[in-house]
Motif scaffolding. Structure first.
Motif, PDB file in Angstrom:
ATOM      1  N   LEU A  36      -9.981   7.004  -7.817  1.00 44.32           N
ATOM      2  CA  LEU A  36     -10.081   5.492  -8.147  1.00 44.32           C
ATOM      3  C   LEU A  36      -9.119   4.558  -7.188  1.00 44.32           C
ATOM      4  O   LEU A  36      -8.487   4.544  -7.038  1.00 44.32           O
ATOM      5  N   PRO A  37      -9.959   3.233  -6.760  1.00 50.56           N
ATOM      6  CA  PRO A  37      -8.768   2.095  -5.944  1.00 50.56           C
ATOM      7  C   PRO A  37      -7.870   1.300  -6.495  1.00 50.56           C
ATOM      8  O   PRO A  37      -8.093   1.364  -7.644  1.00 50.56           O
ATOM      9  N   LYS A  38      -6.583   1.335  -6.500  1.00 47.53           N
ATOM     10  CA  LYS A  38      -5.190   0.957  -7.447  1.00 47.53           C
ATOM     11  C   LYS A  38      -6.014  -0.690  -6.594  1.00 47.53           C
ATOM     12  O   LYS A  38      -5.572  -1.057  -7.986  1.00 47.53           O
ATOM     13  N   ARG A  39      -6.239  -0.624  -5.476  1.00 47.90           N
ATOM     14  CA  ARG A  39      -6.705  -2.119  -4.618  1.00 47.90           C
ATOM     15  C   ARG A  39      -7.773  -2.389  -4.650  1.00 47.90           C
ATOM     16  O   ARG A  39      -8.424  -2.186  -4.072  1.00 47.90           O
ATOM     17  N   ASN A  81      -9.681   3.101 -19.052  1.00 48.93           N
ATOM     18  CA  ASN A  81      -8.154   2.686 -18.715  1.00 48.93           C
ATOM     19  C   ASN A  81      -8.154   2.020 -16.694  1.00 48.93           C
ATOM     20  O   ASN A  81      -7.461   2.521 -16.113  1.00 48.93           O
ATOM     21  N   TYR A  82      -9.350   1.505 -16.402  1.00 46.07           N
ATOM     22  CA  TYR A  82      -9.112   0.857 -14.777  1.00 46.07           C
ATOM     23  C   TYR A  82      -8.676  -0.192 -14.667  1.00 46.07           C
ATOM     24  O   TYR A  82     -10.163  -0.904 -14.785  1.00 46.07           O
ATOM     25  N   LYS A  83      -7.419  -0.842 -13.899  1.00 45.01           N
ATOM     26  CA  LYS A  83      -7.590  -2.070 -14.382  1.00 45.01           C
ATOM     27  C   LYS A  83      -6.788  -2.252 -13.150  1.00 45.01           C
ATOM     28  O   LYS A  83      -5.529  -2.226 -12.595  1.00 45.01           O
ATOM     29  N   PRO A  84      -7.390  -2.563 -11.719  1.00 42.10           N
ATOM     30  CA  PRO A  84      -7.130  -2.273  -9.947  1.00 42.10           C
ATOM     31  C   PRO A  84      -6.505  -3.837 -10.409  1.00 42.10           C
ATOM     32  O   PRO A  84      -7.469  -4.879 -10.551  1.00 42.10           O
ATOM     33  N   THR A  85      -5.538  -3.732  -9.485  1.00 39.81           N
ATOM     34  CA  THR A  85      -4.978  -5.908  -8.795  1.00 39.81           C
ATOM     35  C   THR A  85      -6.232  -6.358  -7.836  1.00 39.81           C
ATOM     36  O   THR A  85      -6.543  -5.703  -6.559  1.00 39.81           O
ATOM     37  N   ILE A  86      -6.761  -6.867  -7.942  1.00 41.72           N
ATOM     38  CA  ILE A  86      -7.573  -7.974  -7.472  1.00 41.72           C
ATOM     39  C   ILE A  86      -6.916  -8.814  -6.175  1.00 41.72           C
ATOM     40  O   ILE A  86      -6.441  -9.617  -7.016  1.00 41.72           O
ATOM     41  N   THR A  87      -7.424  -8.614  -5.503  1.00 43.81           N
ATOM     42  CA  THR A  87      -7.277  -9.986  -4.084  1.00 43.81           C
ATOM     43  C   THR A  87      -9.038 -10.942  -4.027  1.00 43.81           C
ATOM     44  O   THR A  87      -9.492  -9.609  -3.576  1.00 43.81           O
ATOM     45  N   PHE A 131       1.227  -1.148  -0.022  1.00 41.41           N
ATOM     46  CA  PHE A 131       0.162  -0.323   0.582  1.00 41.41           C
ATOM     47  C   PHE A 131       0.604   1.364  -0.086  1.00 41.41           C
ATOM     48  O   PHE A 131       1.959   1.292   0.621  1.00 41.41           O
ATOM     49  N   SER A 132       0.252   2.466  -0.631  1.00 39.10           N
ATOM     50  CA  SER A 132       0.752   3.714  -0.160  1.00 39.10           C
ATOM     51  C   SER A 132      -0.114   5.047  -0.714  1.00 39.10           C
ATOM     52  O   SER A 132      -1.385   4.064  -0.828  1.00 39.10           O
ATOM     53  N   ASP A 133       0.599   5.931   0.369  1.00 35.32           N
ATOM     54  CA  ASP A 133      -1.024   6.823   0.587  1.00 35.32           C
ATOM     55  C   ASP A 133      -1.239   7.476  -0.496  1.00 35.32           C
ATOM     56  O   ASP A 133      -2.155   8.270  -0.755  1.00 35.32           O
ATOM     57  N   ASP A 134      -0.543   7.543  -2.037  1.00 42.48           N
ATOM     58  CA  ASP A 134      -1.076   8.141  -3.038  1.00 42.48           C
ATOM     59  C   ASP A 134      -1.869   6.998  -4.176  1.00 42.48           C
ATOM     60  O   ASP A 134      -2.992   7.570  -4.742  1.00 42.48           O
ATOM     61  N   GLU A 135      -1.901   5.494  -3.587  1.00 37.35           N
ATOM     62  CA  GLU A 135      -2.975   5.244  -4.014  1.00 37.35           C
ATOM     63  C   GLU A 135      -3.088   3.482  -3.542  1.00 37.35           C
ATOM     64  O   GLU A 135      -3.087   2.808  -2.681  1.00 37.35           O
ATOM     65  N   PRO A 136      -4.573   4.703  -2.700  1.00 39.16           N
ATOM     66  CA  PRO A 136      -5.983   4.213  -1.961  1.00 39.16           C
ATOM     67  C   PRO A 136      -5.731   2.582  -2.736  1.00 39.16           C
ATOM     68  O   PRO A 136      -6.078   1.900  -4.138  1.00 39.16           O
TER      69      PRO A 136
END
Length: 993
Positions: free
Chosen positions: A797-800, A833-839, A721-726
């Motif tokens: 947008l959430p990155k993850r 162009n939104y492709k978040p990584t999913i767990t 995680f990072s602060d800039d990538e929610p």
């Protein structure tokens, strides 16, 4: 295409409504006929064999892509569904080439702008067509935390991979019950040992027979005679009465060799380092039947559990229900090999007594029935009795018989008025028949008879019937019954461990009997020894206004208190009201004190609750909760008194009431106000703990925040995680109707975190769906809405996406992963162009793995009768051989034996390591809003469960008609009643917690 094609005939195969892409990059809709187009073929050329073409699903656009207000566009998009994949079989001439749609080259079509982001539809299929494989464990397990020595109720099973098991298909006619089928199998084996090659085969009670040796013939036919009384009935147009015709019954048994199984594939699966081997379910099922056979001959079997009177007998819990102890057993592939999971369990059964005393216990209005034999049933009473007896299996006591019957309904006429025509055509009164035939005077003549045939009238007087033993009680237990049966199953760890060991050493246990040895199985009688780890509790941040602004829960149970502390973020409640339902004058006199002390406790916690309600407290009779329209009017008046800006209504009830469901539905979907209910019994004490808990719930519901992690998630897990990538945390659950309800829809709920990096405020989306459908049908829309809300709240947008799915059994893993992961991905397509990584994780609480201290290796201060400490994690020995799963006990078990939560990571694009995902979930468990202690379940899954339950309440109207199996025709599909829509001012709050 890179070059110009050869000037041969080109045919492009497309789905209906597929977009035609022009050279300038624009597109327009090209519609095709619903049937395949006829191609002009050069005749008389011979045609090649047909070609099977797979046309993948393609997302469609809304009918109009002209600029619209944002909400209109989203509604239009949600109505559109991806077209199903189609298959076409077309004979193609040799000179025609096939051009498949190049979806990867299709341009993206912008639909609208939203917050600087473009919403679009990617015109390519989201999930590839190859089978999804569950995530492999990324490492050898976690390393954080001190080691703790444990025992698990898993018992190692050694098997010979070369031992063949011969699977035979069994067909018995006429079709018997499971009990009779086992009697037939037992007699067949006793009488035909030579033909069966001296084997002791095992039987699952249905169609599967397993033998360690091959029978002499692949096809066998037997005729087995059993002394089972057969009953006939004398019938006419008006009804029938049972007559006994006792004789032996003949069964034809056909046995056919279905397959030959061996354990090589299972051995390979347990040892395989690669993901190529699949679990051989057929061989595993055969071994499970073998280890269960000894117990099924002596116990009552209910699914994977077996119950016996030898384990303490049946205990009366009231209402015609008894609790019976038993044990659960299941074979599982684990890291240590094949493991047998054995656990103690308790279940409610119908008490095996006469129907009359059963009704006296079950129905309060019939308690004096034995003293009022002339009593009849009127209106609602008859419906209650029919509901209580429906589908119960019974036997008669006026004659010797083993025949069993099922109750379908009650007769319209009372027993005294029932009559039938005998073989001579003469009418006989039913009461006269039983007097003449059995010398029995019917006592309860004003009660209806039991109707025991589904298709034709067939009657039995109630007083001559008994409830069969071993029937699981499927009705809803009362609070008192539930308390008693929980007490029966609430054993401290030391006692539970002794009971499990007693099962393994007992005569009905899986390690006893002759069957296991026949199949070369060796079952250990010792619990599995393993090492776990104890994760450290996180440091928590509280409000700045208190003296104590941060705390690390270091107590043995990891609880903390809020003395001299404020909540992390207090809400401001200026306009609120109080309404009372029922209560004695003395109880009502406590209301002013309650308001004063609640306001003061909120002030101590940093929450502003106005010391005065907008109007004086309203005192209503408890009966108002029975009247939906009256209840709605009362709440509307309170809302109008606040000029339509009422923030909170506190409802105090004399007792638990069904009208609670109506109150919640009206408040949240009709009026738009948060409600908090409590009982008068709690107001008389007014303990500081009760007021604090109430304050925490109110604060969370009104948009406040009670506690946050001192070190944010980016600080704790910087690699992920990072602060800039929610990141957004989501939870999903489906709640199904009561087991006896085969009409009501299931309710699915999805929640999502709306703040970053705190990630502790969750809003919900709820939908009703097909009855008992476990896959979430409208997941795509719900996830899309939550991501949209996240974008509005966080401006990114959430990155993850970390997705917790609750309530899924292991047999559903692949289906859930395939369909719901696809739905999540499709939901992301609406954003440019939104492709978040999913767990994607599955959360399981309904399992039977228990962990105990290992006394032989316990350190000082650890006792066998203690529960394992909060933070205990196990990811070795008893976990899956290769897949990414672990057990985490994040809470302290105050009563009974702690049940760890089983987390199974099915899909992981964020590439978590074991330590990272375990630490993440463990720390999140400290942020649950309703208490000051860690909870047993990851909060996203917990909130989804609460939201799904709230959706279920919306359907539970007190004035609705209750449908049963007898009132519903299944000629057409069930209609799913939609949930009422939430009001906008409630939608973005945690109203469900």
């Amino acid at each position: 295409m890179e070059g110009r094609p050869h000037p041969t005939k080109l045919v492009e195969l497309c789905n209906p409504h597929q977009l035609t892409h022009l050279q300038d990059g624009s597109c327009h809709s090209r519609k095709y006929q619903a049937y395949p187009a006829l191609l002009p073929l050069p005749l008389p050329l011979p045609l090649p064999p047909p070609v099977l073409l797979h046309i993948p699903p393609i997302c469609t656009l809304p009918h109009s892509i002209n600029p619209k207000p944002r909400a209109h566009i989203h509604r239009a998009w949600r109505k559109e569904k991806p077209l199903e994949a189609q298959v076409a079989v077309l004979p193609l001439p040799p000179d025609i080439k096939l051009i498949r749609p190049q979806t990867d080259l299709m341009p993206e079509i912008k639909i609208s702008d939203m917050g600087g982001k473009c919403v679009d539809c990617h015109l390519k299929p989201v999930a590839d067509q190859q089978a999804l494989v569950a995530t492999r464990r990324p490492d050898a397990g976690g390393a954080e935390g001190p080691v703790i020595h444990l025992l698990a109720n898993h018992f190692l099973v050694r098997f010979d991979p070369l031992q063949k098991i011969y699977h035979y298909d069994v067909n018995i006619s006429p079709r018997p019950s499971k009990e009779i089928a086992r009697m037939i199998k037992r007699k067949l084996v006793e009488d035909n040992s030579d033909i069966l090659s001296g084997a002791l085969p095992v039987f699952d009670g249905r169609k599967n027979l397993y033998s360690p040796v091959e029978f002499q013939e692949h096809k066998l036919e037997f005729f087995i005679s059993l002394p089972i009384p057969v009953t006939k009935h004398v019938r006419d147009e008006g009804g029938s009465v049972l007559l006994e015709n006792k004789k032996s019954k003949l069964f034809r048994v056909n046995i056919r060799l279905a397959s030959k199984l061996n354990g090589e594939e299972l051995s390979k699966f347990l040892k395989e380092e690669e993901d190529g081997a699949s679990l051989p379910q057929d061989y595993l099922h055969a071994l499970d039947v073998v280890l269960r056979e000894n117990a099924t001959e002596n116990c009552i079997q209910m699914e994977r559990s077996l119950y016996s009177n030898t384990m303490g007998g049946a205990k009366d819990i009231g209402g015609g229900v008894v609790g019976m102890r038993g044990f659960f057993q299941s074979l599982r592939p684990t890291k240590q090999g094949l493991s047998l999971n054995v656990d103690f369990c308790v279940t409610a059964f119908h008490e095996s007594i006469g129907i009359i005393p059963y009704l006296q216990k079950r129905c309060d209005f019939l308690r004096d029935l034995s003293h009022k034999k002339t009593r009849g049933l009127i209106g609602e009473e008859k419906r209650e009795v029919e509901k209580a007896l429906k589908n119960i299996r019974i036997f008669v006591c006026h004659r010797e018989t083993d025949q069993r019957y099922r109750v379908y309904s009650l007769t319209d006429e009372v027993t005294e008025n029932l009559k039938f025509r005998d073989r001579d055509g003469k009418y006989l009164m039913l009461v006269d028949y039983f007097k003449d035939q059995y010398n029995h005077d019917i006592q309860f003549r004003n009660l209806p008879c039991l109707q025991i045939s589904k298709s034709k009238p067939c009657y039995l007087p109630m007083e001559l019937c008994m409830v069969c033993e071993g029937q699981k009680f499927l009705g809803k237990l009362s609070d008192e019954q539930a308390s008693r049966i929980l007490k029966m199953g609430c054993q401290r760890p030391g006692e539970r461990k002794d009971m499990i060991n007693g099962v393994m050493g007992g005569r009905v246990g899986p390690a006893s009997g002759l069957y296991a040895a026949q199949f070369q199985l060796q079952v250990s009688r010792e619990m599995t020894q393993l090492c776990g780890r104890v994760l450290e509790p996180p440091k928590l941040k509280l409000g700045d206004g208190g003296q104590v602004r941060d705390i690390t829960p270091s107590r043995y149970d990891r609880q903390w208190n809020l003395l001299d502390s404020h909540v992390a973020e207090g809400s401001h409640i200026r306009r609120w009201a109080l309404i009372s339902f029922g209560g004695t004058p003395e109880q009502r006199s406590c209301i002013p004190k309650f308001i004063s002390q609640l306001s003061y406790r909120c002030e101590q916690l940093g929450i502003f609750l106005n010391k005065k309600t907008i109007v004086n407290p309203s005192f209503e009779q408890i009966q108002v909760l029975n009247n939906v329209s009256a209840l709605e009017n009362k709440l509307k008046k309170l809302h109008e008194a606040a000029s339509g800006n009422l923030q909170l209504v506190i409802c105090i009830m004399e007792k638990k009431h069904r009208g609670y469901a109506d109150l919640k539905r009206i408040a949240e979907t009709v009026i738009g106000v948060i409600s908090q209910c409590c009982l008068y019994s709690n107001l008389t004490k007014l303990s500081s703990q009760f007021l604090a808990n109430l304050s925490l719930k109110i604060n969370a519901k009104l948009g406040g925040c009670n506690v946050v992690l001192y070190n944010t998630l980016p600080c704790q897990l910087p690699r992920i995680f990072s602060d800039d990538e929610p990141a957004i945390f989501m939870g999903a659950d489906v709640t199904h109707p009561h087991p006896l309800d085969d009409v009501s829809p299931s309710v699915a709920a999805v929640v999502g975190s709306m703040n970053w990096p705190a990630a502790n405020k969750y809003i919900s989306r709820m939908r009703s769906q097909t009855h008992r459908q476990e896959i979430i049908e409208d997941l795509e829309a719900m996830v899309g809405e939550l991501i949209e809300e996240f974008l509005f709240a966080v401006k990114k947008l959430p990155k993850r996406i970390i997705f917790f799915r609750d309530g899924v059994s292991e047999t559903m893993f692949h289906k859930v992963l395939k369909e719901e992961l696809q739905a999540i991905r499709v939901a992301c397509l609406r954003f440019f162009n939104y492709k978040p990584t999913i767990t994607f994780l599955v959360v399981q609480k309904r399992h039977h793995t228990r962990l105990f201290f290992n006394e032989k290796k316990a350190s000082y201060g650890q006792f066998s009768d203690e529960n394992i400490p909060p933070g205990t994690v196990v990811d070795t020995v008893i976990t899956h051989p290769r897949e990414f799963d672990f057990y985490l006990c994040s809470h302290w078990g105050m009563k009974g034996t702690s049940r760890p939560t089983h987390y199974h990571v099915l899909w992981d694009e964020n590439q978590f390591k074991s330590d990272e995902v375990q630490k993440l979930i463990h720390n999140l468990c400290y942020t649950f809003v309703r208490c000051t202690k860690p909870v047993s379940l990851a909060p996203p899954a917990y909130y989804a469960h609460l939201a799904a339950y709230r959706g279920r309440l919306y359907l539970d109207r007190s004035d609705s008609t209750t449908f049963t199996r007898s009132t519903l025709s299944r000629a057409g599909p069930l209609q799913t009643a939609p949930l009422p829509k939430l009001r906008d001012n409630v939608k973005k709050l945690m109203f469900y917690c």
